[in-house]
Structure formats: structure tokens, C-alpha cells
Scaffold this motif. Structure first.
Motif, short mmCIF file in Angstrom:
data_model
loop_
_atom_site.label_atom_id
_atom_site.label_comp_id
_atom_site.label_asym_id
_atom_site.label_seq_id
_atom_site.Cartn_x
_atom_site.Cartn_y
_atom_site.Cartn_z
N UNK A 283 0.83 -1.21 0.00
CA UNK A 283 0.00 0.00 0.00
C UNK A 283 0.87 1.26 0.00
N UNK A 284 1.81 1.33 0.95
CA UNK A 284 2.69 2.50 1.04
C UNK A 284 3.57 2.59 -0.20
N UNK A 285 4.08 1.41 -0.66
CA UNK A 285 4.91 1.41 -1.87
C UNK A 285 4.15 1.92 -3.07
N UNK A 286 2.87 1.54 -3.20
CA UNK A 286 2.06 2.01 -4.32
C UNK A 286 1.83 3.51 -4.27
N UNK A 287 1.58 4.05 -3.08
CA UNK A 287 1.38 5.50 -2.95
C UNK A 287 2.65 6.27 -3.27
N UNK A 288 3.79 5.78 -2.78
CA UNK A 288 5.05 6.44 -3.08
C UNK A 288 5.36 6.39 -4.57
N UNK A 289 5.09 5.24 -5.18
CA UNK A 289 5.32 5.12 -6.62
C UNK A 289 4.48 6.12 -7.40
N UNK A 290 3.19 6.25 -7.04
CA UNK A 290 2.31 7.20 -7.73
C UNK A 290 2.79 8.63 -7.53
N UNK A 291 3.23 8.96 -6.31
CA UNK A 291 3.72 10.31 -6.04
C UNK A 291 4.91 10.66 -6.93
N UNK A 292 5.90 9.74 -6.98
CA UNK A 292 7.09 10.03 -7.78
C UNK A 292 6.80 10.01 -9.28
N UNK A 293 5.81 9.21 -9.70
CA UNK A 293 5.41 9.24 -11.10
C UNK A 293 4.85 10.61 -11.47
N UNK A 294 4.02 11.17 -10.57
CA UNK A 294 3.48 12.51 -10.84
C UNK A 294 4.59 13.56 -10.84
N UNK A 295 5.59 13.39 -10.01
CA UNK A 295 6.73 14.31 -10.02
C UNK A 295 7.46 14.24 -11.36
N UNK B 209 5.49 7.35 -18.39
CA UNK B 209 5.05 7.69 -17.03
C UNK B 209 3.52 7.80 -16.97
N UNK B 210 2.92 8.46 -17.96
CA UNK B 210 1.46 8.60 -17.99
C UNK B 210 0.80 7.23 -18.14
N UNK B 211 1.35 6.39 -19.01
CA UNK B 211 0.78 5.06 -19.26
C UNK B 211 0.80 4.20 -17.99
N UNK C 133 -2.30 1.19 -13.47
CA UNK C 133 -1.58 0.85 -12.24
C UNK C 133 -1.64 -0.64 -11.92
N UNK C 134 -2.77 -1.28 -12.21
CA UNK C 134 -2.88 -2.71 -11.92
C UNK C 134 -1.90 -3.51 -12.77
N UNK C 135 -1.80 -3.18 -14.05
CA UNK C 135 -0.84 -3.86 -14.92
C UNK C 135 0.60 -3.57 -14.48
N UNK D 269 1.60 -3.05 -11.38
CA UNK D 269 1.90 -3.89 -10.22
C UNK D 269 2.15 -5.33 -10.63
N UNK D 270 1.35 -5.82 -11.58
CA UNK D 270 1.48 -7.22 -12.00
C UNK D 270 2.79 -7.48 -12.73
N UNK D 271 3.30 -6.49 -13.46
CA UNK D 271 4.56 -6.66 -14.21
C UNK D 271 5.60 -5.67 -13.69
N UNK D 272 5.79 -5.66 -12.37
CA UNK D 272 6.68 -4.68 -11.73
C UNK D 272 8.13 -4.82 -12.19
N UNK D 273 8.59 -6.06 -12.43
CA UNK D 273 9.97 -6.26 -12.85
C UNK D 273 10.22 -5.64 -14.22
N UNK D 274 9.30 -5.84 -15.14
CA UNK D 274 9.44 -5.27 -16.49
C UNK D 274 9.42 -3.74 -16.44
N UNK D 275 8.48 -3.17 -15.68
CA UNK D 275 8.39 -1.71 -15.58
C UNK D 275 9.64 -1.14 -14.92
N UNK D 276 10.15 -1.85 -13.91
CA UNK D 276 11.39 -1.41 -13.25
C UNK D 276 12.56 -1.41 -14.22
N UNK D 277 12.62 -2.42 -15.08
CA UNK D 277 13.70 -2.49 -16.07
C UNK D 277 13.62 -1.32 -17.06
#
Length: 207
Positions: A1-13, A57-59, A64-66, A68-76
Motif C-alpha cells: 500500500x505504502x509502496x504504491x502511494x510512493x510510486x504514484x507520487x514520484x510518477x506525478x513528479x 510515465x502517464x501510461x 496501475x494494476x498492470x 503492479x502485476x509486471x513490476x519487474x518489467x516496468x522497473x527495467x
């Protein structure tokens, strides 16, 4: 939950800093195209990277659900954007030491003596800013900021993937324990019923 909120915040930044970067660099691209000149690499590289990064970033925020499901790919992909922004910043590094604004003073100084006394005009200071230089320098600064922002989101995605994996392992273990417990209870009930039937049959035989 906290990780998702932080991720969204930095995405908006990232989006907030990428949109003005796109606008400023698009201005330079338009100016060069209107003059039938090739856009210099220091402008073009960071412009292309900013366009792709803003779309990505917008995509990922909208899906967001996709994400989270493919976090490794998005991180790469985020990690790849770190390298791309570093390349863009390196191309534009010459603007870092440029002085885009300066003060100019009006050296005229006059003194007037009349019946009412003495009056005079003091020198005035004026701020002169080179707009194009300032825009390049701002784009350079935003490029450095996005190197940091994409590094943060990349590591946050790795953290979210690890947390999700740990949660799945806990759920799997709990499910296995529950099934094992239910299976033992089922065997125990079956054995008890069989023992009861055998005991009843022996009683009937002796009677």
C-alpha cells in the motif's frame, strides 16, 4: 500500500517536470525546423528521451494494476530511462556553466541644483536574461532531476515486486496448512466412523 502511494507520487513528479521540459525543447526543435536547420544533438537527444519518458510515465499511472502485476518489467524500463536521461544531460552539459542572466547599471548620474535644493538621478540596475539560455539550463536541470526520479521509481517497483512475492508465499503456505489440517481431520473422522461400525458389528455377532 505504502509502496504504491510512493510510486504514484514520484510518477506525478516525473510528469510534472517532463511536461515543461517537452515544451521548452519543442520550442527549440520548431525554431531549427523553421530555419531549415538540423536540430543539434544536445537538444534532440533530451527531447526524444523526454517525449518517451512522459508517455511511459502517464501510461504506467493510468494502468496501475498492470504496472503492479509486471513490476519487474516496468522497473527495467525505468532503469533504461535513467541511462537515457544521463545521455541527454551529458549532451547538454555545456550549458551548465553558462551565465544566462546579468545585471546592467545605467551609469548616468545627474545632479540638479535649483531654488528648492539639490536633486539628482541615481544609477539604475536592470536584469537582463537570455531566454534561450535559461530554457536550455532549465531543461538540463529537469533532466538531472528525472535521472533521480526514475531511479527512485525503479527501486520502488523492485520493492513492490518483492513484497508481492512474499505475500503470495505467505498465502500459499497458509492455504497448504489449511488443506493439510482439513485432510487430517477428514482422515480422523473416517477412521472413527470405521471403528464405530466395526465395534457395532462385533456387538451384534456376540448377541
Amino acid at each position: 500500500m505504502i509502496g504504491g502511494l510512493l510510486f504514484t507520487f514520484w510518477r506525478f513528479m516525473e510528469i510534472i517536470t517532463l511536461i515543461p521540459t517537452l515544451g521548452m525543447l519543442a520550442y527549440f526543435v520548431h525554431q531549427y525546423q523553421r530555419s531549415n536547420l538540423l536540430t543539434p544533438n544536445d537538444i534532440l537527444v533530451l527531447f526524444i528521451v523526454s517525449v518517451l519518458a512522459a508517455a511511459w510515465a502517464i501510461l504506467t499511472v493510468l494502468r496501475r494494476k498492470s504496472t503492479r502485476d509486471s513490476a519487474i518489467f516496468v522497473s527495467f524500463i525505468d532503469f533504461c530511462f535513467i541511462g537515457a536521461f544521463i545521455a541527454g544531460v551529458v549532451e547538454l552539459r555545456n550549458i551548465a556553466n553558462a551565465d544566462c542572466s546579468n545585471f546592467s547599471a545605467d551609469s548616468r548620474f545627474s545632479v540638479t541644483i535649483n531654488n528648492n535644493g539639490v536633486s539628482g538621478d541615481a544609477p539604475s540596475l536592470r536584469l537582463n536574461t537570455n531566454k534561450e539560455c535559461a530554457m536550455r539550463k532549465a531543461s538540463f536541470a529537469f533532466g538531472i532531476m528525472n535521472c533521480i526520479f526514475f531511479a527512485i521509481t525503479s527501486f520502488l517497483l523492485l520493492f513492490m515486486h518483492r513484497k508481492r512475492k512474499d505475500d503470495r508465499e505467505v498465502v500459499t503456505k497458509e492455504t497448504y496448512r489449511r488443506r493439510s489440517h482439513d485432510s487430517r481431520r477428514g482422515h480422523s473422522r473416517s477412521g472413527s466412523a470405521h471403528h464405530r461400525r466395526s465395534h457395532d458389528s462385533r456387538r451384534q455377532y456376540y448377541v
